[in-house]
Structure formats: structure tokens, C-alpha cells
Enzyme design. Structure first.
Site, PDB file in Angstrom:
ATOM      1  N   HIS A 145     -10.414 -44.341  28.657  1.00 33.79           N
ATOM      2  CA  HIS A 145     -10.876 -42.960  28.802  1.00 33.79           C
ATOM      3  C   HIS A 145     -11.454 -42.769  30.204  1.00 33.79           C
ATOM      4  O   HIS A 145     -12.402 -43.458  30.596  1.00 33.79           O
ATOM      5  CB  HIS A 145     -11.943 -42.655  27.755  1.00 33.79           C
ATOM      6  N   ASP A 184     -13.137 -40.057  32.634  1.00 32.84           N
ATOM      7  CA  ASP A 184     -13.730 -38.748  32.881  1.00 32.84           C
ATOM      8  C   ASP A 184     -13.363 -38.317  34.292  1.00 32.84           C
ATOM      9  O   ASP A 184     -13.622 -39.036  35.265  1.00 32.84           O
ATOM     10  CB  ASP A 184     -15.248 -38.823  32.725  1.00 32.84           C
ATOM     11  N   ASP A 205     -13.359 -37.086  23.378  1.00 38.94           N
ATOM     12  CA  ASP A 205     -14.742 -37.055  23.858  1.00 38.94           C
ATOM     13  C   ASP A 205     -15.287 -35.658  24.103  1.00 38.94           C
ATOM     14  O   ASP A 205     -16.276 -35.514  24.799  1.00 38.94           O
ATOM     15  CB  ASP A 205     -14.833 -37.875  25.158  1.00 38.94           C
ATOM     16  N   HIS A 237     -14.363 -31.670  30.295  1.00 37.95           N
ATOM     17  CA  HIS A 237     -15.509 -31.649  29.369  1.00 37.95           C
ATOM     18  C   HIS A 237     -16.810 -32.212  29.925  1.00 37.95           C
ATOM     19  O   HIS A 237     -17.806 -32.279  29.170  1.00 37.95           O
ATOM     20  CB  HIS A 237     -15.143 -32.352  28.062  1.00 37.95           C
TER      21      HIS A 237
END
Length: 1012
Positions: free
Chosen positions: A246, A248, A358, A562
Site C-alpha cells: 500500500h 500513500d 485504507d 485519501h
């Protein structure tokens, strides 16, 4: 003699495990390390342009976010011939080794990086050189370094190690044998014979390892091998495992570092795929792939090869993993449209799985958006973070507000950073809430955010656990393959209806208010620009700015990631996003004025004002032009010269004398407002209905400050018990400004000031609060509350493509946990005969308890941005009393009108400078809807053809029937899916089609224009 106790035997096995770990690598000789340090990244070609440093272990090479090109040089000693030779490198930051062309080949991460150690250790420091080595190999490696750990922490900026070493491969293999068996034993019941046999074998093997050498390692490995060879038999649950990292796109690091994190991670994945043939990995977010394509084309080519091979899964259907609470409806459509188009064009694949592990809650509109985009499945795990209530399912059918269902899975391990260890598999089996009706669950293993995804440890564990007695079997496969298996069980799954509310991170509905302001303004400006460009293209033949629009949209979608739009990143992220937002907004507004000006030139003389209405209903409103106010009427989705929009006779001119403004009092022909001594609203009397809108004795627009010691994500649930005070009214003045009665108030609290213009327009039914705030508080939250003279157990909240009803009671733990709620244009409290809506132009956090509706205006957390929201802000909210409930009162129109005002544009000169007098193709509305409660959300040119695209939706949650009338001749009118693929023909060679809507249904219409 009794047997040794399990505790002692396991303790000895763990001691040997530690010893094995230390014995895997033997350092031989140091490397020569040179670094060229720069404040920002520089390309490979410029790698020697920074400050040159010769480094020894312990030497500093920079500060947080500093960059450097490292060169590692050395020669493999001749005595290492036949050995497995590796490099051990740790620069106390992130590092990416490159090849001779500067293409990433492997990422490295400092051992002491911040991480949740219960999920494993984050460091990656081993670089393979040769096995077997010949001796004499020359080491000359370049690496791109960042002076930060996985989570943006500064770890001293010193070189920790850079050595040539020997890897003792049998010791390494035995280490993982011990690790897997020790943890399996600890997961099994104490009375289990399987556990007893594993513990005994480990103990006997541990006793062989008093000295770790070639013979003892070989004997110990033979001792534990039978336990690793035992198979599981017929499974009750099979775990599908896929490597995951993952990433970001911004968070505790700037966007520029994300690009390098992507390169480090993806190059590591490719290296591990060479070593582990069963390894299957997946990555989402086309934006990240696009960065790889732009910055690292050779690396990107290798990724494409693995995707074609089937070992790398392109995941997700959206451009980024966006916030789905705050992003607008059409923005979510574009996330899917651009996301799926990228994967189709680049990899030839149609994405079927939405990948959102997430994000901070999931809008109830999402299932319809997915299914109408050809996305059949959704994966997330964030709901496991809820504070008070456990989501009842891991596998279920999620039903949206319109009734559409999508198969959804939450990995039962409740993480996307699984260590892939025995405890992971046991947790999945034990906690899988739907194991009574399902035999399949998903596991995402690896380390994200630049950690390189799965490491050696993950893949070694999985190789031993594939079908190991005592654990559910695990197979590495794509998420799509998993969902195909899960789908065969779906008829037994339960249905969950409505939004997927996360009982955490409600502060993100308000944090970083300026970003949210720009997001709303850009979404609306892009809607207006596409309408204007479509109007010009369809009616005048002007070129449609498709490439510019796509570029602007994609950058807007990036900032909806996000951790950006929700406000949960570091200071630098918002400094950069605000600068880019401002530039994008200026560009969109300039394009819009240019295009509208050119259209205006067809119907007005140069320099004269033309008014545009992009909403699908006729509008009467006040506009200001060159200092004068005018009451105008503009047709739906049409335009008129100012002169043509004015009342036709003097008798129709409004009488401004109806307005009243005095100390403590505003009034127009519909509303009468009284203010209390503190500046709050004492009364809002609805003259049309003959009733009071506010609760008698209450005070509306209470600007209350609360203590808020939370971070960007969260504020205290019990904040109401921690009032810091109210903003103090310092002065107020009442006056008439054209068609407006105005009460201008100035407030102060601490170091902060706030000025409001509270306004009533002549003929208006809305109290407008136009606000400017200079917010300088720390650890505070500012909210405005309105106690209403309305009774309802539910509040109506507008969301994307519809609305939700949420409880105003706090009878249950679920209701208490969902106190802070998201709404877009409005929340509304209605009873059958009357209601009051609270509208806004850029706010999302609200609360509604009993008869009090409340809007969260500003926060000031100090982490991760220590300066968050200490700045100047401007925003508008409005109170709208209405007869009947919010459906009958068409409150949605008021919300759109506040956010999309009429536009007055100066006509441009056409050609020789003369105006064309109302040519037939421009006269009249562009399109008109003969239907109640239908909204036109978008008008645009098709992505891949010369068709016009219209996006409509039903707003009220009821069945609707109506007619769509177009202002131009059409060859074919079709309905399409959200990807603009045709579904059915609605009409040919005409201008009208009949449309039927189910509740909250979204329809996309494709129009082939008649040739002129």
C-alpha cells in the site's frame, strides 16, 4: 524421567532462532561509500552535481527530506570463491539501487524505520552479488537515497553499514524453518498432539545447535523437516494470498517522494519475482503507474512484462485510492473512468475489483457507480478500525442507496501489511465472521509505503505454509481469482444496506479547510467548464479542450487521495497542493470566461453582458454587473443577454423597500430575523408559512469553540462536554446593499477573528452567512449550531447522487458512534409539513441530534501538520426554512444554486468585431428536462468519440418519469454505462426521449449530433 516442559523447550528453540538470525550473514570487508547530497532529487545524469561526501559508518549525510546519490565501490575478496556473496547496506533512510542506465533495480529500507513490529520488521538491507562467487568481482553500484524512513521520520541521517558479506544459505533456510514451526506451535492448542510433536522436534534440533556450523545446521534441518512436510488434508478455509505494498501518494512525505517510493517498491518486487517463482503481487492506482512510466520507463516496461505473465496484478478501478466521503459524485465517476481507461490502454485489462483498503468510510452511492462501470467486486479492510462496533461481516453483499449490490470482502486479518506468518493464517480462520458460509478468505502480505512490499521473510514463510498441517492452506493468486471463487458462495451471504461508516477519523471531514474549499470550487468549475465547452462544440463547432480538461481532472483527482483531501498529511503536502489548486482554479476560470465569452459573442454585442445558467431548471436570481444589481430570469441550461433577462415591464421591477435592516433585525418579504445580544439568531420567523423556524428560547448560529486535542484524523467524541467558549461579538452593523438586507458582525476568540455578513435577498427564502475567518487557535474546533422548531428522528443528508437518512437519536451504541456525519450541499431536518435545511459551499462535517443541526467549520490539530488551518478562510453556509418536507421543497435545488451561481460574462468580438444576432443554433435552452427531481450532473464530450455525454440522476429516492428535450437535432440518442459504452437506443432523428428512473438511479445518455 519426565519430558521437558513445553515452555522450556520453546524457550530454547527461540534462543536458537536468535542465534541463527545472527549467524546468517558474516561481514567480510567494508565498501567505499561516496555521496553527492542535494536538497531535492536530481536525475541520474546529474548524480554528481551535489555536495560530495566520503562516508564512514556513523557519518552524517543530511537532514530530513535531503537527497543524495550514493556510490558503493569494492572488490569481492578471492577467498570468498564458491560462497554466496551479498552486500549489507543501510543508510538510515530509503535507498534505490539503479543499473548502469539509472533504472531502479532494488529498493532498500533502514532497519530502524518506524513500523508496527507486530507485523514484522521493516528493514531491507541485503543485495545479492553472486552465488557461487568467483572472487574478484568488482562492486560499483549507484543508488538514489532519501533521508527519511518509511513514515517520513528522520533517523539521524547517518550511514549505518555498507559491507561485503557472506550469506550462509543453509543457516538462512533453517532460520525460517524454526521461525514458522515455533509460531505454528504457539498458535495450536496446548493439548494438541501436533503441537507436542513440533515442540519436541524443535527442542531436539535446538540441542544440536549449541555450535552453529555446517554439520549441526544440516542435522537440525533434517530433524525439523518431517514437521514441515506434514500436509493439511481437506481444508475448511483456503486463504488466497497476494503480495501488497500500500503506497500513500502523499502522507508523511511530499508527493515527490512518493514517486521514488514507487520505484523502490516496484523494483524490489521485480527482484523478488526472479527468486520466488510462486510470488504473485498486486498494485493499484494508475497515477502511480503513470509516474513510473514518466520517470522510469525501463522499470515500467518490466512491470508490463510481469502483468502480461500474470504474476503482477494491476488492481483497483480508480485513478487513485480517493476519499469517498468528500469527493463529489462526478469526481468519483472520473476516478473510475480514467482509472479503467488507463489499465485498458496500457495493459489491455478491464478492472473488475475496486481496491480501497485504507479510505475513511464508503459512500452509499458507490455500489451503483461500480456496477454501472463494470466493476463487480470491492475490497477494503478499514472498517476494522471502527472504535465502538464491529462490522458484522467480512464477506457480504453491499447494497447502495439505489438498491444496487456489489460483492464485498474485508480480509479477516484486518490489515494490508500481513506478515504472512502462521499467526496470520490462524487469525483469518478464527476471526472470519462468515466462515460458516464461506471457505475462502483473502490475505494481503507485505510492507507498504516504500517498504518494498513483501520481503524475503514473507515469501519464505508462505513457501513453508502452503499446505502445512495445523494451518489453513494458502495459495498465492490474484485478487480477481479470489473473488471469482468467492462469488460462487455469494448466494449464501448476507446483505448490508447503506453507507459503510467508519467509526473513526471523523475529523477528516473538516481538517485542512482550504483544500476542501478548492476541491468543491474546482469540481463545480469543471462542471461549468465542460458544459460551456460542450455548448460551444455542439452549437458553434468550436474545438473541445479534451486534453486540457483531462489533465486538470487528473490532477484534481490526485488531490482527492485519501490523505490529501481529508487533510491528514504533513505541512509540505498542503503548501504544494494549495499552490497547485490555485493555479488550476485560475486556469479553469480563464478557460470558462473565454469560452462563455465566445458563445456570448453570438448573441450580444462585444462587451455586453450575457448570463449563463448551467442548472437544469429556470432560475430567477439577483446578479451584479458593473456596480448595479439586476433581478433576472434565465432559462434552464441556457443563456440570455442581460437586457433580455430583465423583467419586461416597469411594473415587474421588484420593490426594494420590502427590505429592512436595523439593530438586531433583518427582514424581507418572506423572513424576519431577530438577533440576540451575543449576535446569535433569536428568531427566524417564516412569514410565508406563519411559523417560527428556530426553537423558542434557543439561539441559532451559535459560534461555539470546543477543546479539541485530537489530530488531523480524530477529535474527541465527547467534545460537547469540553466547551472552550463562544466567539465574542465585538461589533455589528445593519444596512441595505441593493437587494440585500445585511447584518455585518465581527467576532473574536483568543487570537482569532471572524467576520460574517448575514444576508437576506429581496424575495429570497434563505438566510446566508458569508464568512471570513482569520483562525489562529491551536487545539480548538469551531462549530455553528441551529436548534430548530422541527421534530424528526431522522436528518436528511445530501451525498453523491442522492441522500441518506441518518438518526437524530442516540439510543444505541451505533447511533452514538456515528455522531459526526458527512453531507455535501445540505443537511435537512423535516417533518411532513415543515423543515429547515442547512446549506454550505465547502463544508462536509455535520451533526444532528434531536432538533439541533450543526456544521463543523474549522479545526486546528497539530499533527501531522503543526500549522493546520491557522490561516485565513472564507466560506458560506445558509439556513433555508421551507414548507413541506425537503423533497416537496426541492431543497436539492437550493444546494446547487448556492454552489453554482449564475455567471455573467462579457461578450467577445466575433470575427470582424460584429455580433451575430441570435443564430438559430444558439437561441433557446441547450437542453431541458420535463421531469421532477432529476438533476443533470455533467455535460461533456465523449472520451473516445464525437458524441455528447449527459449524466443525470434521480434526487428524491422515488421513481420518476420524464422527457429529455435537446436544443439541437440529433441522429441517435442512447443510454450508456458510466464508461460511455452503449446499452440501448432511446431515439433516432429527433430531439426528445422519454426517460424512466428508479430511486436514485444514475443515467448516462450519449447523443450523436446531426451533421450541420
Amino acid at each position: 524421567m519426565p519430558y521437558e516442559t513445553d515452555r522450556i523447550m520453546l524457550q530454547k528453540a527461540k534462543q536458537r532462532l536468535t542465534a541463527l538470525c545472527k549467524a546468517v550473514y558474516r561481514t567480510v570487508t567494508p565498501l567505499r561509500v561516496t555521496a553527492w547530497v542535494t536538497p531535492e532529487p536530481v536525475p541520474y545524469a546529474d548524480r554528481m552535481t551535489g555536495e560530495r561526501l566520503e562516508l564512514q559508518p556513523g557519518d552524517s549525510w543530511g537532514e530530513l527530506w535531503g537527497c543524495a546519490w550514493f556510490r558503493f565501490q569494492g572488490t569481492v575478496p578471492g577467498e570468498l570463491a564458491g560462497e554466496k556473496v551479498v552486500l549489507l547496506i543501510d543508510v538510515n533512510g530509503e535507498l534505490c539501487l539503479v543499473d548502469e542506465e539509472g533504472t531502479p533495480r532494488q529498493g532498500l529500507t533502514n532497519i530502524n524505520s518506524e513500523f508496527d513490529f507486530s507485523l514484522g520488521l521493516p528493514g531491507k538491507r541485503v543485495v545479492d552479488v553472486a552465488f557461487p562467487a568467483a572472487g574478484g568481482e568488482v562492486i560499483d553500484l549507484w543508488a538514489d537515497g532519501g533521508n527519511n524512513d518509511l513514515f517520513g521520520r528522520f533517523r539521524g541521517g547517518t550511514l549505518k553499514e555498507a559491507d561485503i558479506a557472506v550469506c550462509r544459505e543453509p543457516v538462512r533456510e533453517l532460520y525460517y524453518d524454526f521461525e514458522v514451526l515455533i509460531e505454528l506451535a504457539e498458535q495450536l492448542p496446548e493439548a494438541s498432539s501436533r503441537r507436542a510433536q513440533i515442540v519436541q522436534s524443535l527442542y531436539e534440533a535446538a540441542n544440536m545447535l549449541a555450535v552453529i556450523d555446517e554439520e549441526t545446521v544440516r542435522n537440525a534441518k533434517a530433524k525439523v523437516a518431517p514437521q514441515l512436510a506434514k500436509r493439511g488434508g481437506d481444508p475448511t478455509i483456503t486463504v488466497s494470498a497476494i503480495g501488497h505494498a500500500h503506497i500513500d501518494l502523499a502522507w508523511l512525505w511530499p508527493i515527490r517522494e512518493t514517486i521514488r517510493k514507487g520505484a523502490r517498491t516496484f523494483s524490489t518486487v521485480l527482484r523478488n519475482m526472479e527468486k520466488y517463482p510462486d510470488y504473485v503481487f498486486g498494485a493499484s492506482q494508475p497515477q502511480l503507474y503513470a509516474w513510473m512510466k514518466e520517470h522510469y520507463p525501463k522499470l515500467y516496461g518490466r512491470i508490463k512484462e510481469r502483468i502480461r505473465e500474470g504474476r503482477w496484478e494491476a488492481q483497483g478501478a480508480m485513478w487513485v485510492e480517493p476519499d469517498t466521503n468528500i469527493s463529489g459524485g462526478e469526481a468519483l465517476v472520473r476516478q473510475i473512468l480514467y482509472g479503467k481507461r488507463f489499465f485498458r490502454e496500457e495493459f489491455g485489462q478491464d478492472m473488475k475489483v475496486l481496491w480501497l483498503p485504507d479510505v475513511f468510510g464508503y459512500t452509499g452511492s458507490l455500489p451503483q457507480l461500480l456496477r454501472k462501470s463494470g466493476v463487480d467486486y470491492m475490497m477494503t479492510q478499514k472498517l476494522s478500525w471502527s472504535v465502538y462496533n464491529t462490522h458484522p461481516h467480512h464477506s457480504f453483499l453491499w447494497e447502495g442507496i439505489d438498491g444496487t449490490r456489489v460483492l464485498t470482502h474485508l480480509p479477516p486479518e484486518d490489515t494490508y501489511n500481513s506478515p504472512g506468518a502462521p499467526r496470520s493464517l490462524m487469525k483469518i480462520e478464527q476471526r472470519y465472521l462468515d466462515k460458516g458460509v464461506s471457505e475462502h478468505a483473502l490475505m494481503l502480505f507485505g510492507i507498504g509505503d516504500g517498504g518494498g512490499g513483501p520481503g524475503e521473510e514473507h515469501l519464505e514463510r508462505l513457501a513453508r505454509e502452503r499446505d502445512l498441517l495445523g494451518l489453513p492452506p494458502v495459495i498465492q493468486e490474484s485478487s480477481l481469482a479470489f473473488f471469482r471463487r468467492l462469488e460462487r458462495e455469494a448466494e449464501r451471504f448476507q446483505t448490508y444496506k447503506g453507507e459503510l461508516y467508519l467509526e473513526k477519523h471523523q475529523g477528516t471531514l473538516t481538517s485542512q479547510a482550504r483544500n476542501k474549499w478548492y476541491n468543491r470550487k474546482l469540481e463545480k468549475a469543471l462542471r461549468e467548464l465542460e458544459f460551456a465547452a460542450s455548448l460551444a462544440w455542439a452549437l458553434t463547432g468550436a474545438a473541445y479542450p479534451a486534453e486540457r480538461l483531462e489533465r486538470i481532472w487528473k490532477e484534481t483527482l490526485l488531490y482527492q487521495f485519501h490523505d490529501i483531501l481529508p487533510g491528514s498529511s504533513i505541512t509540505r503536502v498542503f503548501e504544494e497542493s494549495l499552490a497547485r489548486y490555485a493555479e488550476l482554479y485560475r486556469e479553469v476560470e480563464a478557460m470558462l470566461n473565454e469560452i462563455y465569452g465566445e458563445i456570448a459573442g453570438f448573441i450580444a454585442k462585444p462587451g455586453r453582458p450575457v448570463l449563463f445558467n448551467s442548472l437544469p431548471w429556470d432560475r430567477e436570481d439577483w446578479v451584479q454587473w458593473e456596480g448595479g444589481w439586476h433581478k433576472v430570469s434565465i432559462p434552464a441550461m441556457g443563456c440570455l443577454p442581460l437586457e433580455a433577462a430583465l423583467p419586461t415591464t416597469a411594473e415587474e421591477e421588484p420593490a426594494l423597500s420590502v427590505l429592512r435592516a436595523a439593530d438586531g433585525w433583518l427582514e424581507n418579504d418572506r423572513l424576519s430575523i431577530r438577533f440576540d445580544e451575543n449576535g446569535g439568531l433569536q428568531s427566524v420567523y417564516d412569514k410565508t408559512c406563519g411559523r417560527e423556524a428556530l426553537q423558542p428560547g434557543g439561539s441559532g448560529n451559535m459560534l461555539t469553540v470546543y477543546h479539541d486535542d485530537g489530530d488531523a484524523w480524530d477529535f474527541p467524541r465527547d467534545y460537547r462536554e469540553m466547551k472552550a467558549g463562544r466567539m465574542k461579538l465585538e461589533q455589528a452593523k445593519a444596512y441595505i446593499d441593493g437587494p440585500r438586507a445585511v447584518m455585518e458582525q465581527e467576532y473574536r476568540y483568543g487570537e482569532s477573528t471572524l467576520r460574517q455578513k448575514i444576508m437576506l435577498y429581496e424575495g429570497g427564502s434563505t438566510v446566508i452567512f458569508e464568512t471570513e475567518a482569520d483562525w489562529r487557535e491551536t487545539g480548538k474546533m469551531l462549530r455553528a449550531a441551529f436548534p430548530l422548531n422541527v421534530a424528526s428522528d431522522q436528518v436528511n443528508c445530501e451525498i453523491q447522487f442522492g441522500h441518506l437518512k441518518r438518526p437524530t437519536t442516540r439510543n444505541t451504541l451505533l447511533q452514538m458512534a456515528q455522531d459526526e456525519i458527512c453531507a455535501h450541499h445540505f443537511i435537512d431536518l423535516s417533518q411532513p409539513d415543515y423543515g429547515v435545511a442547512l446549506l454550505n459551499d465547502c463544508k462536509y462535517g455535520h451533526s444532528a441530534e434531536a432538533n439541533v443541526i450543526d456544521i463543523n467549520l474549522l479545526r486546528s490539530p497539530s499533527y501531522p501538520d503543526e500549522t493546520a488551518d491557522r490561516a485565513r478562510h472564507r466560506f458560506t453556509y445558509a439556513l433555508h426554512p421551507h414548507q413541506g418536507d425537503f423533497i416537496r421543497a426541492e431543497v436539492y435545488k437550493k444546494g446547487y444554486e448556492l454552489n453554482i451561481p449564475l455567471r455573467a460574462v462579457q461578450a467577445s468580438a466575433m470575427g470582424d468585431g460584429t455580433a451575430v444576432s441570435e443564430p438559430p443554433r444558439v437561441a433557446g435552452p441547450f437542453l431541458r428536462l420535463h421531469a421532477d427531481n432529476i438533476m443533470v450532473e455533467a455535460v461533456k464530450k465523449a472520451e473516445d468519440s464525437d458524441h455528447l455525454i449527459l449524466r443525470l440522476y434521480e434526487t428524491a429516492g422515488t421513481a420518476a418519469r420524464g422527457t429529455l428535450e435537446l436544443g439541437f437535432d440529433c441522429c441517435v440518442i442512447e443510454e450508456t454505462d458510466l464508461m460511455e459504452a452503449p446499452i440501448r437506443v432511446l431515439g433516432k432523428n429527433g430531439r426528445e426521449v422519454k426517460l424512466d428512473f428508479t430511486p436514485f438511479e444514475i443515467k448516462t445518455i450519449r447523443v450523436e449530433l446531426a451533421k450541420s
